[in-house]
Motif scaffolding. Structure first.
Motif, mmCIF file in Angstrom:
data_model
loop_
_atom_site.group_PDB
_atom_site.id
_atom_site.type_symbol
_atom_site.label_atom_id
_atom_site.label_comp_id
_atom_site.label_asym_id
_atom_site.label_seq_id
_atom_site.Cartn_x
_atom_site.Cartn_y
_atom_site.Cartn_z
ATOM 1 N N GLN A 174 -56.274 -9.181 26.597
ATOM 2 C CA GLN A 174 -57.143 -10.285 27.008
ATOM 3 C C GLN A 174 -56.467 -11.645 26.859
ATOM 4 N N SER A 175 -55.137 -11.643 26.879
ATOM 5 C CA SER A 175 -54.432 -12.927 26.720
ATOM 6 C C SER A 175 -53.215 -12.937 27.624
ATOM 7 N N ALA A 176 -53.333 -13.616 28.750
ATOM 8 C CA ALA A 176 -52.221 -13.759 29.682
ATOM 9 C C ALA A 176 -52.324 -15.115 30.353
ATOM 10 N N PRO A 177 -51.980 -16.186 29.631
ATOM 11 C CA PRO A 177 -52.049 -17.526 30.224
ATOM 12 C C PRO A 177 -51.283 -17.598 31.540
ATOM 13 N N ASP A 178 -51.904 -18.226 32.521
ATOM 14 C CA ASP A 178 -51.384 -18.268 33.884
ATOM 15 C C ASP A 178 -50.281 -19.303 33.995
ATOM 16 N N LEU A 179 -49.147 -18.923 34.573
ATOM 17 C CA LEU A 179 -48.030 -19.829 34.811
ATOM 18 C C LEU A 179 -47.834 -20.138 36.287
ATOM 19 N N ARG A 180 -48.707 -19.633 37.142
ATOM 20 C CA ARG A 180 -48.565 -19.888 38.573
ATOM 21 C C ARG A 180 -48.969 -21.325 38.899
ATOM 22 N N LEU A 181 -48.535 -21.758 40.043
ATOM 23 C CA LEU A 181 -48.909 -23.073 40.559
ATOM 24 C C LEU A 181 -49.633 -22.883 41.882
ATOM 25 N N ALA A 182 -50.515 -23.822 42.219
ATOM 26 C CA ALA A 182 -51.286 -23.732 43.462
ATOM 27 C C ALA A 182 -51.239 -25.068 44.181
ATOM 28 N N PHE A 183 -51.347 -25.016 45.487
ATOM 29 C CA PHE A 183 -51.369 -26.231 46.297
ATOM 30 C C PHE A 183 -52.577 -26.174 47.226
ATOM 31 N N ALA A 184 -53.128 -27.348 47.516
ATOM 32 C CA ALA A 184 -54.290 -27.447 48.403
ATOM 33 C C ALA A 184 -53.830 -27.620 49.846
ATOM 34 N N ILE A 225 -26.061 -10.656 46.972
ATOM 35 C CA ILE A 225 -27.478 -10.726 47.251
ATOM 36 C C ILE A 225 -28.043 -11.997 46.622
ATOM 37 N N ALA A 226 -28.858 -12.764 47.394
ATOM 38 C CA ALA A 226 -29.508 -13.961 46.872
ATOM 39 C C ALA A 226 -30.822 -13.560 46.215
ATOM 40 N N VAL A 227 -30.939 -13.824 44.903
ATOM 41 C CA VAL A 227 -32.110 -13.421 44.126
ATOM 42 C C VAL A 227 -32.879 -14.677 43.711
ATOM 43 N N HIS A 228 -34.211 -14.602 43.759
ATOM 44 C CA HIS A 228 -35.081 -15.729 43.432
ATOM 45 C C HIS A 228 -36.115 -15.269 42.403
ATOM 46 N N PHE A 229 -36.529 -16.208 41.537
ATOM 47 C CA PHE A 229 -37.456 -15.860 40.460
ATOM 48 C C PHE A 229 -38.564 -16.902 40.367
ATOM 49 N N ALA A 230 -39.717 -16.455 39.855
ATOM 50 C CA ALA A 230 -40.841 -17.353 39.585
ATOM 51 C C ALA A 230 -41.635 -16.789 38.412
ATOM 52 N N PRO A 231 -42.144 -17.644 37.504
ATOM 53 C CA PRO A 231 -42.964 -17.160 36.388
ATOM 54 C C PRO A 231 -44.392 -16.908 36.839
ATOM 55 N N LEU A 232 -45.022 -15.887 36.266
ATOM 56 C CA LEU A 232 -46.394 -15.545 36.636
ATOM 57 C C LEU A 232 -47.371 -15.697 35.469
ATOM 58 N N ALA A 233 -47.059 -15.102 34.323
ATOM 59 C CA ALA A 233 -47.998 -15.152 33.199
ATOM 60 C C ALA A 233 -47.249 -14.929 31.900
ATOM 61 N N TRP A 234 -47.786 -15.529 30.839
ATOM 62 C CA TRP A 234 -47.255 -15.347 29.478
ATOM 63 C C TRP A 234 -48.164 -14.329 28.788
ATOM 64 N N VAL A 235 -47.685 -13.085 28.700
ATOM 65 C CA VAL A 235 -48.504 -11.990 28.192
ATOM 66 C C VAL A 235 -48.368 -11.951 26.678
ATOM 67 N N ALA A 236 -49.446 -12.333 25.978
ATOM 68 C CA ALA A 236 -49.423 -12.412 24.517
ATOM 69 C C ALA A 236 -50.250 -11.333 23.866
ATOM 70 N N PHE A 253 -50.719 -12.689 42.964
ATOM 71 C CA PHE A 253 -49.938 -12.321 41.782
ATOM 72 C C PHE A 253 -50.567 -12.815 40.475
ATOM 73 N N ARG A 254 -51.904 -12.806 40.416
ATOM 74 C CA ARG A 254 -52.564 -13.040 39.132
ATOM 75 C C ARG A 254 -52.364 -11.805 38.264
ATOM 76 N N ILE A 255 -51.887 -11.997 37.042
ATOM 77 C CA ILE A 255 -51.505 -10.893 36.171
ATOM 78 C C ILE A 255 -52.565 -10.666 35.109
ATOM 79 N N GLN A 256 -52.968 -9.400 34.952
ATOM 80 C CA GLN A 256 -53.885 -8.991 33.907
ATOM 81 C C GLN A 256 -53.317 -7.763 33.208
ATOM 82 N N LEU A 257 -53.288 -7.810 31.892
ATOM 83 C CA LEU A 257 -52.799 -6.672 31.115
ATOM 84 C C LEU A 257 -53.905 -5.629 30.978
ATOM 85 N N ARG A 258 -53.521 -4.371 31.216
ATOM 86 C CA ARG A 258 -54.468 -3.276 31.088
ATOM 87 C C ARG A 258 -53.834 -2.159 30.282
#
Length: 534
Positions: free
Chosen positions: A468-478, A454-465, A63-68
């Protein structure tokens, strides 16, 4: 879940860890479904405890977001492949690659392209999903509300929920060896994910370039509010005034007067405040469906008209025209009334044409869902009598009073509620007790309960400004796994100590005489040692 169930028995607050089957007992669907629910809760709770509210595996975070920018002033978002967990629910954005068919001799087969040299090469499928073709989004460019915001910035977020899929929607679930006359067997639950835009104004952010931590905090507040249901309902069984008028096998003092056990489903149709909200109900948990083979104006051709008198259609029934896109979008269109039946042709005539965009595409598997409420006066009703005045084919919500369904079953909506389309409550009614199964206090007063879904869940992905500008809001774990050492910890510690001692001795020998002694003193000490040795 609109399935043919007896009831749902899973109660997380009771902390049951497993369902234990006993010999010689009747097997119930509720027991098997509770075991599945227990395992899901355990697995998702563990994933949430380890990962957090959301996150993806490092190196495969989806779910890496890129504006096109698109044609006709329609922007698009590229959705990167990979996996992501939201409240422990696994979401996979990897786009499946289609298979390659066997081409006909001398012809270009489906899924192939002619490269000009006489050979057929498979057409290259898209590598990723996009905002417009995401599998369960069903966004329509012709709808202005579906288009991405033209004003920057906005937040691209992930919405996750689950819905039920039966053989009416996925014919591959039906075992054809059982024959067309047999009902389908088990249903499936499906994780639905949707990438959606969220304007900055809804987050309360005025700055065009706020710190990402502020964006995450604002989104967390919005998500908690959006995921929390705002309505409650209570149910009871009251003895109808006309209970002695008709013959019944239930006991004379029974409050539920239905001839059969039922699982009533009360579902919000139109959302909003109480003055705008409506609801519908079914005595079969909304599981009575009729796959659609064709649509011609108000005439609908069905695959079947029902297996018996209990599960068929009759003039006056209220039906909802449904397909995959309609369900995934969570919309509410007016319910329709069955006006005429053509039994030999397996056709029904509805009170109006289905809403535009619903039921016109066979690949979306359209079908009719029957609901059991009727139009009429507001009074306690028996089976076959009319219920309340309808609004767009559904019943208006009235708060703070008991509303009759049928056969003594009544419901009450709590005051000052806010209602969401699709929220539902399940009410088992049993002839053996002449009552409905519903939580109550010590004084036997029914308790107000939040919806079962219905149980609904949300997560942020990117701040689309912007471009060529979409700062990533995802989190990653090792990964937690690491390489296995050659020996155990005790052996490694002893080896390290031995190495340290050797290094210390070598350093002492290399240092020579201790500093602070003169050469004369060192020679005198050596002479004494030689004399003593002699």
């Amino acid at each position: 879940m609109h399935a043919d169930l007896s009831r749902l028995t899973h109660r997380p607050e009771r902390h049951y860890s497993a369902v234990v089957v006993q010999q010689g007992r009747v097997q119930l669907d509720a027991d098997a479904n509770e075991q599945t629910a227990i395992q899901l809760v355990q697995a998702r709770t563990l994933a949430t405890d380890l990962i957090g509210q959301h996150g993806g595996p490092r190196g495969a975070t989806g779910f890496r977001i890129q504006l096109r920018g698109g044609s006709r002033e329609l922007d698009d978002l590229l959705i990167g492949p990979g996996r992501y967990y939201v409240d422990g629910i696994l979401c996979d954005a990897t786009r499946p690659q289609p298979g390659v068919p066997v081409p006909a001799d001398g012809a270009i087969g489906p899924g192939t392209q002619d490269d000009g040299d006489g050979t057929d090469e498979p057409a290259a499928p898209p590598a990723t999903w996009t905002y417009w073709d995401q599998p369960d989004g069903f966004r329509d460019p012709e709808r202005p509300g579906d288009r991405l915001p033209t004003a920057f910035p906005y937040l691209a977020c992930l919405k996750v929920w689950e819905r039920l899929v039966t053989a009416a929607e996925d014919p591959a679930l039906r075992e054809v060896a059982l024959g067309a006359a047999m009902p389908d067997t088990a249903a499936r639950t499906k994780v639905v994910w949707q990438v959606l835009p969220l304007p900055a104004a809804e987050l309360g952010l005025d700055d065009d370039n706020p710190p990402l931590d502020d964006v995450r905090a604002a989104f967390a507040r919005w998500a908690r509010k959006a995921a929390t249901p705002g309505s409650r309902l209570a149910a009871r069984s009251a003895r109808p005034d006309h209970a002695d008028d008709g013959p019944c096998l239930t006991t004379p003092d029974a409050r539920y007067r239905g001839p059969e056990n039922q699982l009533y489903r009360v579902e919000v149709h139109d959302g909003g405040s109480a003055k705008d909200a409506t609801f519908k109900w079914s005595r079969e948990n909304g599981s009575v469906t009729f796959p659609v083979d064709g649509l011609d104006g108000t005439w609908v051709e069905l695959a079947t008209l029902g297996s018996d008198d209990k599960l068929d259609l009759n003039v006056g029934d209220r039906v909802e025209f449904v397909d995959t896109a309609y369900t995934s979008r969570g919309e509410a269109v007016p319910l329709l009334r069955v006006e005429e039946l053509d039994l030999p042709g397996r056709r029904v005539r509805l009170s109006d044409e289905p809403a535009p965009g619903v039921g016109r595409r066979p690949e979306l598997h359209p079908f009719l869902r029957r609901w059991d409420h009727q139009e009429g006066s507001r009074r306690t009703t028996g089976r076959g009598e009319r219920g309340g005045r309808l609004k767009h084919g559904a019943l208006p919500v009235e708060e703070g009073c008991w509303l009759p369904l049928e056969d003594g079953v009544e419901v009450c909506f709590a005051a000052d509620g806010s209602y969401r389309t699709g929220d539902f409550w399940l009410i088992p009614a049993r002839t053996a007790t002449g009552a409905v199964e519903w939580p109550a206090d010590a004084a036997r007063r029914p308790l107000l309960e939040y919806p079962s879904g219905i149980a609904v869940h949300f997560a942020p992905l990117a701040w689309v400004a912007g471009e060529q500008s979409a700062p990533d809001l995802r989190l990653a774990f090792a990964p937690l796994a690491a390489s296995i050492p050659a020996a155990d910890e005790a052996a490694l510690a002893a080896e390290a100590q031995a190495q340290a001692e050797e290094a210390e001795g070598a350093a002492y020998e290399a240092a020579g005489p201790a500093p602070g002694r003169s050469q004369t003193t060192a020679a005198a000490e050596a002479a004494v040692d030689e004399g003593g040795a002699a």
